[in-house]
Design a protein around this motif. Structure first.
Motif, short mmCIF file in Angstrom:
data_model
loop_
_atom_site.label_atom_id
_atom_site.label_comp_id
_atom_site.label_asym_id
_atom_site.label_seq_id
_atom_site.Cartn_x
_atom_site.Cartn_y
_atom_site.Cartn_z
N GLU A 104 -8.88 5.93 1.09
CA GLU A 104 -8.08 6.47 -0.03
C GLU A 104 -8.70 6.13 -1.37
O GLU A 104 -9.19 5.00 -1.55
CB GLU A 104 -6.71 5.77 -0.06
CG GLU A 104 -5.63 6.40 0.73
CD GLU A 104 -4.34 5.59 0.57
OE1 GLU A 104 -3.83 5.46 -0.56
OE2 GLU A 104 -3.88 5.06 1.60
N PHE A 105 -8.63 7.06 -2.32
CA PHE A 105 -9.00 6.81 -3.71
C PHE A 105 -7.94 5.88 -4.32
O PHE A 105 -6.74 6.16 -4.21
CB PHE A 105 -9.03 8.15 -4.43
CG PHE A 105 -9.37 8.09 -5.89
CD1 PHE A 105 -10.68 7.87 -6.30
CD2 PHE A 105 -8.39 8.27 -6.86
CE1 PHE A 105 -11.01 7.84 -7.65
CE2 PHE A 105 -8.71 8.24 -8.21
CZ PHE A 105 -10.01 8.02 -8.60
N THR A 106 -8.37 4.77 -4.92
CA THR A 106 -7.40 3.79 -5.44
C THR A 106 -7.84 3.29 -6.82
O THR A 106 -8.91 3.66 -7.32
CB THR A 106 -7.30 2.54 -4.52
OG1 THR A 106 -8.55 1.84 -4.60
CG2 THR A 106 -6.98 2.91 -3.09
N ILE A 107 -7.06 2.37 -7.35
CA ILE A 107 -7.44 1.77 -8.64
C ILE A 107 -8.74 0.96 -8.53
O ILE A 107 -9.37 0.69 -9.56
CB ILE A 107 -6.30 0.90 -9.26
CG1 ILE A 107 -5.78 -0.14 -8.27
CG2 ILE A 107 -5.20 1.78 -9.81
CD1 ILE A 107 -4.80 -1.14 -8.91
N ALA A 108 -9.18 0.61 -7.34
CA ALA A 108 -10.49 -0.05 -7.20
C ALA A 108 -11.60 0.90 -7.63
O ALA A 108 -12.57 0.49 -8.27
CB ALA A 108 -10.70 -0.51 -5.76
N ASP A 109 -11.46 2.18 -7.30
CA ASP A 109 -12.44 3.18 -7.73
C ASP A 109 -12.30 3.46 -9.23
O ASP A 109 -13.30 3.58 -9.94
CB ASP A 109 -12.25 4.48 -6.93
CG ASP A 109 -12.32 4.23 -5.43
OD1 ASP A 109 -13.41 3.91 -4.95
OD2 ASP A 109 -11.27 4.31 -4.75
N THR A 163 -7.02 -5.20 -4.26
CA THR A 163 -6.94 -6.30 -5.23
C THR A 163 -8.28 -6.99 -5.40
O THR A 163 -8.74 -7.23 -6.53
CB THR A 163 -5.87 -7.32 -4.78
OG1 THR A 163 -4.63 -6.62 -4.62
CG2 THR A 163 -5.69 -8.43 -5.81
N HIS A 164 -8.95 -7.31 -4.29
CA HIS A 164 -10.19 -8.07 -4.51
C HIS A 164 -11.27 -7.22 -5.17
O HIS A 164 -12.06 -7.74 -5.95
CB HIS A 164 -10.66 -8.87 -3.29
CG HIS A 164 -10.93 -8.16 -2.03
ND1 HIS A 164 -10.87 -8.79 -0.81
CD2 HIS A 164 -11.28 -6.88 -1.78
CE1 HIS A 164 -11.17 -7.93 0.13
NE2 HIS A 164 -11.43 -6.78 -0.42
N PHE A 207 -2.00 4.99 -6.06
CA PHE A 207 -3.36 4.43 -6.06
C PHE A 207 -3.43 2.92 -5.80
O PHE A 207 -4.43 2.29 -6.15
CB PHE A 207 -4.11 4.76 -7.36
CG PHE A 207 -4.29 6.24 -7.59
CD1 PHE A 207 -4.62 7.09 -6.55
CD2 PHE A 207 -4.13 6.79 -8.87
CE1 PHE A 207 -4.80 8.45 -6.76
CE2 PHE A 207 -4.31 8.15 -9.08
CZ PHE A 207 -4.64 8.98 -8.03
N TRP A 208 -2.36 2.32 -5.22
CA TRP A 208 -2.42 0.92 -4.82
C TRP A 208 -1.50 0.74 -3.61
O TRP A 208 -0.31 0.46 -3.78
CB TRP A 208 -1.99 -0.02 -5.96
CG TRP A 208 -2.25 -1.47 -5.68
CD1 TRP A 208 -3.09 -2.01 -4.76
CD2 TRP A 208 -1.65 -2.58 -6.38
NE1 TRP A 208 -3.07 -3.38 -4.82
CE2 TRP A 208 -2.20 -3.76 -5.82
CE3 TRP A 208 -0.71 -2.70 -7.42
CZ2 TRP A 208 -1.83 -5.03 -6.25
CZ3 TRP A 208 -0.36 -3.97 -7.86
CH2 TRP A 208 -0.92 -5.11 -7.29
N PRO A 209 -2.06 0.93 -2.38
CA PRO A 209 -1.21 0.79 -1.19
C PRO A 209 -0.56 -0.59 -1.18
O PRO A 209 -1.16 -1.55 -1.65
CB PRO A 209 -2.20 0.92 -0.02
CG PRO A 209 -3.51 1.31 -0.59
CD PRO A 209 -3.47 1.16 -2.07
#
Ligand SMILES: N[C@@H](CCC(=O)N[C@@H](CS)C(=O)NCC(=O)O)C(=O)O
Length: 240
Positions: free
Chosen positions: A160-165, A98-99, A86-88
């Motif tokens: 992609e679903f990531t930690i931002a979501d 990150t942002h 979850f963090w390319p």
């Protein structure tokens, strides 16, 4: 094994969602913030800011002793880096995520938190109409930022679903209490429904459901005691 120091609030649920989504084994350590557990000396060693969540990783990647991390955004970076999920990590993909994580930590979390706080407070501390308007408007602005961002991509950082979501979703679950109508934000609403339908997100949101109490059902005396712990905080005395 990861210890998750936790209470079922939006900031705590960011981490439980990550752990459930990735199937990472963890042990839940309740931090009852209405009882003041966040001020206990053992907990302050994990999080000097006396807020939850915090984690302790008993098997960190460097092979050293237990490693603790506080601040939900830092915890997600840590867990995503360790698990590779979850963090390319390509340069551009990494900073897209990150942002948005920093945006959530510096904008969405604090402002929606204040919107909920002043809207719940009523007139107990006198006229709060300016604060209610200010933070309800800020909440509206921030839902607009999410809506705009999601108009041409599936997830906050792209396809992609990531930690931002993961970091942003739990704060939107209580949109009604923040004075918002999500029908105003159709791109956000599509994302909200898609993310909310993920089984890992649903499991993460449910973590600690048995711990939470509906404060409005408590006696007035008990509610006042909890408010005193949570709402009247000043600097802690420095030990000798
Ligand atoms: N920026 C912190 C905020 C954490 C935070 O505010 N946690 C709240 C619950 S959502 C808390 O521990 N409150 C206890 C208190 O206010 O004393 C993070 O994201 O980890």
């Amino acid at each position: 094994m990861i210890d998750l120091h936790y209470w079922p609030t939006p900031n705590g649920k960011k981490v439980s969602i990550f752990l459930e989504e990735t199937g990472t084994p963890y042990r839940l350590v309740p931090v009852n913030i209405g009882r003041g557990d966040q001020f206990k000396p053992d907990y302050l060693r994990l999080n000097p800011n006396h807020r939850m969540p915090a984690i302790v990783d008993h098997a960190p990647a460097d092979g050293g002793g237990p490693l603790s991390v506080f601040e939900s955004g830092a915890i997600l970076f840590y867990l995503a880096e360790k698990s590779g999920k979850f963090w390319p990590q390509d340069l551009r993909g990494k900073y897209e995520v990150t942002h948005w994580v920093i945006w959530q930590m510096a904008n969405q979390g604090p402002k929606l938190g204040e919107a909920g706080h002043f809207r719940r407070l009523g007139d107990r501390e006198g006229d709060q109409s300016y604060a209610v308007r200010r933070f309800t408007d800020e909440a509206n602005r921030l839902y607009g930022v999410l809506n705009m961002r999601l108009r041409d991509r599936r997830y906050l950082a792209g396809d992609e679903f990531t930690i931002a979501d993961i970091v942003s979703y739990p704060w939107t679950v209580n949109w009604q209490a923040q004075g918002q109508d999500i029908d105003e934000f159709k791109h956000f609403k599509r994302w909200f429904e898609e993310v909310g339908a993920r089984p890992g997100v649903q499991r993460g949101l449910a973590v600690g459901a048995d711990l939470s109490t509906d404060n409005s059902k408590l006696s007035e005396e008990e509610q006042a005691r909890i408010r005193k712990i949570l709402y009247n905080q000043r600097a802690l005395p420095v030990p000798d």
